[in-house]
Write an enzyme that holds these catalytic residues in place. Structure first.
Site, PDB file in Angstrom:
ATOM      1  N   GLU A 255       0.890  -1.167   0.000  1.00 26.56           N
ATOM      2  CA  GLU A 255       0.000   0.000   0.000  1.00 26.56           C
ATOM      3  C   GLU A 255       0.917   1.202   0.000  1.00 26.56           C
ATOM      4  O   GLU A 255       1.589   1.467   0.999  1.00 26.56           O
ATOM      5  CB  GLU A 255      -0.880   0.004   1.249  1.00 26.56           C
ATOM      6  CG  GLU A 255      -1.819  -1.169   1.359  1.00 26.56           C
ATOM      7  CD  GLU A 255      -2.928  -1.137   0.338  1.00 26.56           C
ATOM      8  OE1 GLU A 255      -3.193  -0.064  -0.229  1.00 26.56           O
ATOM      9  OE2 GLU A 255      -3.518  -2.197   0.079  1.00 26.56           O
ATOM     10  N   CYS A 294      -3.015   8.624   3.117  1.00 24.93           N
ATOM     11  CA  CYS A 294      -2.672   8.107   1.783  1.00 24.93           C
ATOM     12  C   CYS A 294      -3.818   8.315   0.815  1.00 24.93           C
ATOM     13  O   CYS A 294      -3.615   8.383  -0.388  1.00 24.93           O
ATOM     14  CB  CYS A 294      -2.350   6.624   1.891  1.00 24.93           C
ATOM     15  SG  CYS A 294      -3.613   5.700   2.774  1.00 24.93           S
TER      16      CYS A 294
HETATM   17  P1  NAP Z   1       8.406   4.998   4.508  1.00 25.91           P
HETATM   18  O1  NAP Z   1       9.478   5.947   4.842  1.00 25.91           O
HETATM   19  O2  NAP Z   1       8.391   4.390   3.158  1.00 25.91           O
HETATM   20  O3  NAP Z   1       8.489   3.856   5.644  1.00 25.91           O
HETATM   21  C1  NAP Z   1       7.522   2.848   5.717  1.00 25.91           C
HETATM   22  C2  NAP Z   1       7.989   1.761   6.649  1.00 25.91           C
HETATM   23  O4  NAP Z   1       9.087   1.052   6.065  1.00 25.91           O
HETATM   24  C3  NAP Z   1       8.514   2.273   8.000  1.00 25.91           C
HETATM   25  O5  NAP Z   1       8.045   1.407   9.015  1.00 25.91           O
HETATM   26  C4  NAP Z   1      10.019   2.156   7.840  1.00 25.91           C
HETATM   27  O6  NAP Z   1      10.706   2.024   9.061  1.00 25.91           O
HETATM   28  C5  NAP Z   1      10.089   0.864   7.062  1.00 25.91           C
HETATM   29  N1  NAP Z   1      11.359   0.554   6.423  1.00 25.91           N
HETATM   30  C6  NAP Z   1      12.111   1.340   5.637  1.00 25.91           C
HETATM   31  N2  NAP Z   1      13.189   0.642   5.202  1.00 25.91           N
HETATM   32  C7  NAP Z   1      13.121  -0.608   5.734  1.00 25.91           C
HETATM   33  C8  NAP Z   1      13.915  -1.797   5.659  1.00 25.91           C
HETATM   34  N3  NAP Z   1      15.031  -1.832   4.960  1.00 25.91           N
HETATM   35  N4  NAP Z   1      13.502  -2.885   6.326  1.00 25.91           N
HETATM   36  C9  NAP Z   1      12.370  -2.872   7.053  1.00 25.91           C
HETATM   37  N5  NAP Z   1      11.571  -1.774   7.173  1.00 25.91           N
HETATM   38  C10 NAP Z   1      11.933  -0.661   6.510  1.00 25.91           C
HETATM   39  O7  NAP Z   1       6.957   5.617   4.659  1.00 25.91           O
HETATM   40  P2  NAP Z   1       6.395   6.581   5.807  1.00 25.91           P
HETATM   41  O8  NAP Z   1       7.097   7.885   5.629  1.00 25.91           O
HETATM   42  O9  NAP Z   1       6.397   5.913   7.130  1.00 25.91           O
HETATM   43  O10 NAP Z   1       4.856   6.728   5.367  1.00 25.91           O
HETATM   44  C11 NAP Z   1       4.366   7.723   4.505  1.00 25.91           C
HETATM   45  C12 NAP Z   1       3.973   7.161   3.157  1.00 25.91           C
HETATM   46  O11 NAP Z   1       3.096   6.044   3.323  1.00 25.91           O
HETATM   47  C13 NAP Z   1       3.218   8.138   2.286  1.00 25.91           C
HETATM   48  O12 NAP Z   1       3.816   8.187   1.026  1.00 25.91           O
HETATM   49  C14 NAP Z   1       1.811   7.548   2.185  1.00 25.91           C
HETATM   50  O13 NAP Z   1       1.143   7.820   0.969  1.00 25.91           O
HETATM   51  C15 NAP Z   1       2.028   6.103   2.381  1.00 25.91           C
HETATM   52  N6  NAP Z   1       0.844   5.463   2.970  1.00 25.91           N
HETATM   53  C16 NAP Z   1       0.078   4.622   2.205  1.00 25.91           C
HETATM   54  C17 NAP Z   1      -1.040   4.009   2.750  1.00 25.91           C
HETATM   55  C18 NAP Z   1      -1.908   3.069   1.952  1.00 25.91           C
HETATM   56  O14 NAP Z   1      -2.718   2.371   2.556  1.00 25.91           O
HETATM   57  N7  NAP Z   1      -1.787   3.009   0.648  1.00 25.91           N
HETATM   58  C19 NAP Z   1      -1.390   4.277   4.076  1.00 25.91           C
HETATM   59  C20 NAP Z   1      -0.602   5.141   4.818  1.00 25.91           C
HETATM   60  C21 NAP Z   1       0.510   5.731   4.245  1.00 25.91           C
HETATM   61  P3  NAP Z   1      11.343   3.308   9.810  1.00 25.91           P
HETATM   62  O15 NAP Z   1      10.230   4.230  10.155  1.00 25.91           O
HETATM   63  O16 NAP Z   1      11.995   2.713  10.990  1.00 25.91           O
HETATM   64  O17 NAP Z   1      12.303   3.926   8.841  1.00 25.91           O
END
Ligand code: NAP
Length: 525
Positions: A255, A294
């Site tokens: 997602e 999102c």
């Molecule tokens: P993000 O920076 O992509 O991080 C998402 C998750 O991935 C975090 O828990 C992060 O951990 C983890 N992560 C990153 N690298 C990793 C690795 N190598 N191994 C394991 N885990 C890893 O996203 P965000 O900034 O938290 O969220 C914002 C984005 O989410 C927005 O673009 C939004 O559109 C999207 N979103 C989509 C939905 C949907 O349902 N489609 C819902 C909500 C949000 P850390 O935090 O520890 O780095």
């Protein structure tokens, strides 16, 4: 305070100092998280073996009862969760409710849906398929829970809902869950798990939580496991191609982000109910959770002859939104979740301003209420107007994860369809029109690039469930840049945690196997 992780059936203190989590109003550090020193392979093995066995001993109805008890536990601690949301995410009461009450509502929905499945422990799909003369050899399709663990890597914007909208269907399917919340807001997810563990609701190993940033997490998943990721498209692209995920064909749901659209029909001029409903919805979408959803509306399409009036109506409502410290009762919108997100929003805004002019906001001379602007992560609600959307370079691509949207005029229906499709796959589009013929043409023309299309006319009025609201009984997800994933949709969500197998053999054996299985047709009911 360094938050403990719940892994291998125990609360364990991590090593190191950890990463601090901040109050985005004051910049004050609150708690810290760390995944250092955790035996991730061992923790996943414990969840698979102990948690898997505990859940397998229960039937669907019994697992549904556990979900009902989880909802009760979370409801009892609701006030604590609102407080953590305010302090760690700058959430207003409405924002906290969106996340926390949304989570509880989703869990209760799955508890209710479980009753339709009775004492079953898997699904049988379709009837017997004869494969030999005389009926001695036949086949049947079954859907059985995976024997591994469901790993959830979540986004920062929904620490509560994001956890439980995944955990409820997984636990109901009989699969233990292992949660890795996003670091900036991990506190709320960790506290919820702490409360559920303390209440002793779930069998040992059925739930684990690992806070911090374990970058080797995916090294330890196996072909029995499933991974459900929510976050940015950029991170998704990296993680879904992780060598271990690829080598073991680990099922991986994404997602991701999305540049969602709201569309005003050619019939819906100023003064019409549809025009007013769209203005209200655009403002709501821009300001609820400070636009950190999102599903939030990013692109606002309107016929060219009324687009400026629409922008004016949205701007005038935005001007009445009080932004500041959510502890102040007058405040309707808080900050973004972190200084990093504030910086990302500012960089995105600079790109969009290459395509569009500011119709409202923009940040100059903006002073949040009851808060020091330099310390906080505030962003003023900002509406842009893009005169030439066809030649725009960024507006169809850049998702500003904050209170920013752009009005885009369209000249005709074909042009509108082409512009909407430049989002390259979105979670949701909402259309405000009472013109049945227009809707019959538009919806199919954009449907394949959306997970959900919401149509609002005067008769629906304000009874619609909301552009950005994800209903647990309806599909959530979207194609293309939205990640290509599917979640929720009532019992459909269980499909992610089940594997289809065809068993061929003597009909007596197939009948015995089918004895405690539920008709798979119920998954779509
Ligand atoms: P993000 O920076 O992509 O991080 C998402 C998750 O991935 C975090 O828990 C992060 O951990 C983890 N992560 C990153 N690298 C990793 C690795 N190598 N191994 C394991 N885990 C890893 O996203 P965000 O900034 O938290 O969220 C914002 C984005 O989410 C927005 O673009 C939004 O559109 C999207 N979103 C989509 C939905 C949907 O349902 N489609 C819902 C909500 C949000 P850390 O935090 O520890 O780095």
């Amino acid at each position: 305070m360094l938050l403990k992780n719940f892994v291998g059936g125990q609360w364990r203190s991590p090593q190191g100092e950890g990463q601090p989590l901040f109050d985005p109003v004051s910049g004050e550090p609150l708690v810290s998280v760390s995944a250092e020193g955790v035996d991730i392979g061992g923790a996943l093995a414990y969840a698979r073996e102990t948690g898997g066995a505990g859940l397998a001993a229960l039937n669907f109805a019994q697992r549904g009862e556990l979900l009902g008890r989880i909802a009760d536990v979370l409801t009892a601690h609701r006030a604590d969760y609102f407080e953590i949301s305010r302090r760690n995410a700058g959430a207003t009461e409405g924002d906290a409710s969106f996340d926390v009450d949304g989570a509880i509502f989703t869990i209760k929905t799955y508890a209710r849906l479980a009753r339709n499945l009775g004492d079953g422990r898997g699904f049988v799909e379709g009837g017997e398929i004869p494969l030999a003369k005389g009926g001695v050899f036949a086949a049947r399709h079954f859907l059985l829970p995976v024997s591994g663990v469901a790993v959830f890597i979540n986004a920062f914007n929904f620490p509560a809902w994001g956890l439980w909208e995944k955990a409820a269907p997984a636990l109901l399917a009989g699969v233990p869950v292992f949660i890795k919340p996003a670091t900036p807001t991990a506190w709320l997810a960790q506290r919820m798990v702490e409360d559920v563990v303390a209440a002793g609701v779930l069998p040992a190993g059925a739930i684990s939580i690992l806070c911090g940033s374990p970058r080797d997490l995916l090294d330890h998943v196996t072909e029995n496991d499933v991974v459900s990721f929510t976050g940015s498209a950029h991170t998704a692209a990296r993680l879904r191609t992780h060598p271990n995920v690829v080598a073991r064909s680990v099922r991986f749901n994404v997602e991701a982000d999305s540049v969602n659209s709201a569309i005003l029909g050619p019939d819906a001029g100023p003064g019409s109910a549809e025009f007013d409903l769209m203005v209200k919805e655009v403002v709501r979408e821009m300001t609820v959770k400070s636009g950190q959803k999102c599903t939030a509306i990013r692109r606002v399409f309107a016929p060219r002859e009324v687009a400026r009036q629409l922008a004016g109506a949205v701007a005038s409502r935005l001007g009445r939104v009080v932004v500041g410290d959510p502890a102040d009762p007058e405040v309707r919108m808080g900050p973004l979740v972190s200084k990093a997100q504030q910086q990302a929003a500012s960089e995105g805004l600079a790109l969009l301003r290459e395509d569009a002019v500011v119709a409202h906001g923009g940040g100059q001379d903006f002073a949040p209420r009851a808060a020091a602007p330099a310390a906080g992560a505030f962003v003023q609600p900002t509406l842009l107007y893009c005169e030439q959307p066809l030649s725009a370079r960024h507006v169809h691509d850049v998702e500003i994860f904050g209170p920013v949207a752009t009005v885009l005029p369209y000249d005709d229906e074909a042009g509108l369809v082409a512009l909407v499709r430049r989002g390259r796959g979105s979670l949701v589009a909402s259309v405000y029109s009472g013109d049945a013929a227009f809707l019959q043409r538009l919806v199919p023309a954009i449907a394949d690039l959306h997970g959900r299309v919401m149509v609002v006319d005067a008769a629906v009025g304000s009874q619609h469930t909301g552009h950005g609201n994800v209903m647990p009984t309806c599909l959530h997800g979207g194609p293309g840049r939205a990640g290509g994933g599917e979640e929720l949709g009532g019992l459909r969500a269980l499909g992610f945690y089940l594997r289809r197998v065809v068993v061929q053999g003597p009909p007596s054996h197939l009948a015995a196997l089918a004895a405690n299985k539920v008709d798979a047709a119920l998954l779509g009911a």
